[in-house]
Design a protein around this motif. Sequence first.
Motif, short mmCIF file in Angstrom:
data_model
loop_
_atom_site.label_atom_id
_atom_site.label_comp_id
_atom_site.label_asym_id
_atom_site.label_seq_id
_atom_site.Cartn_x
_atom_site.Cartn_y
_atom_site.Cartn_z
N MET A 273 23.59 2.96 2.40
CA MET A 273 24.69 3.72 2.95
C MET A 273 25.50 4.28 1.78
O MET A 273 25.80 3.55 0.83
CB MET A 273 25.55 2.81 3.84
N THR A 274 25.87 5.54 1.86
CA THR A 274 26.62 6.16 0.78
C THR A 274 28.09 5.75 0.81
O THR A 274 28.60 5.29 1.85
CB THR A 274 26.55 7.70 0.86
N ASN A 275 28.76 5.93 -0.30
CA ASN A 275 30.20 5.62 -0.35
C ASN A 275 30.98 6.47 0.65
O ASN A 275 31.94 5.98 1.26
CB ASN A 275 30.74 5.83 -1.77
N LYS A 276 30.59 7.72 0.84
CA LYS A 276 31.27 8.60 1.79
C LYS A 276 31.11 8.08 3.22
O LYS A 276 32.06 8.09 4.00
CB LYS A 276 30.70 10.02 1.67
N GLU A 277 29.93 7.59 3.56
CA GLU A 277 29.70 7.04 4.90
C GLU A 277 30.51 5.77 5.11
O GLU A 277 31.10 5.56 6.17
CB GLU A 277 28.20 6.78 5.10
N ILE A 278 30.56 4.93 4.08
CA ILE A 278 31.36 3.70 4.17
C ILE A 278 32.84 4.06 4.32
O ILE A 278 33.55 3.48 5.14
CB ILE A 278 31.13 2.81 2.93
#
Length: 104
Positions: free
Chosen positions: A1-6
Amino acid sequence: MTNKEIETLDLFINRTSMWINPIDKNTITSFIHGFEAGTDKKSFTSLLKDYLESEHNINGSNQGWPNQVLLYAQKNELSWSNAFLELGITIISKLKTVSDNELS
């Protein structure tokens, strides 16, 4: 999971009323399913299911993670929404830890 999604999930958990109305089991479940379908990743619900099984002995069933949250809510005398938000904060923290470890 990307930082943006988190970060997006974190904002949803901490400012739920800015994303959905009413705040209830159906709208939260729909948002999470839509988010995971859009990102093609089920990291959040997978971690949630695993966490409830390992830490709270609430096993998954054919009724899915929403039922696990219901059982957690009943066990802790919370509404479903408040139980989800409480669990969501924990899962986001775990996702951030995993993400930080991957960057190291």
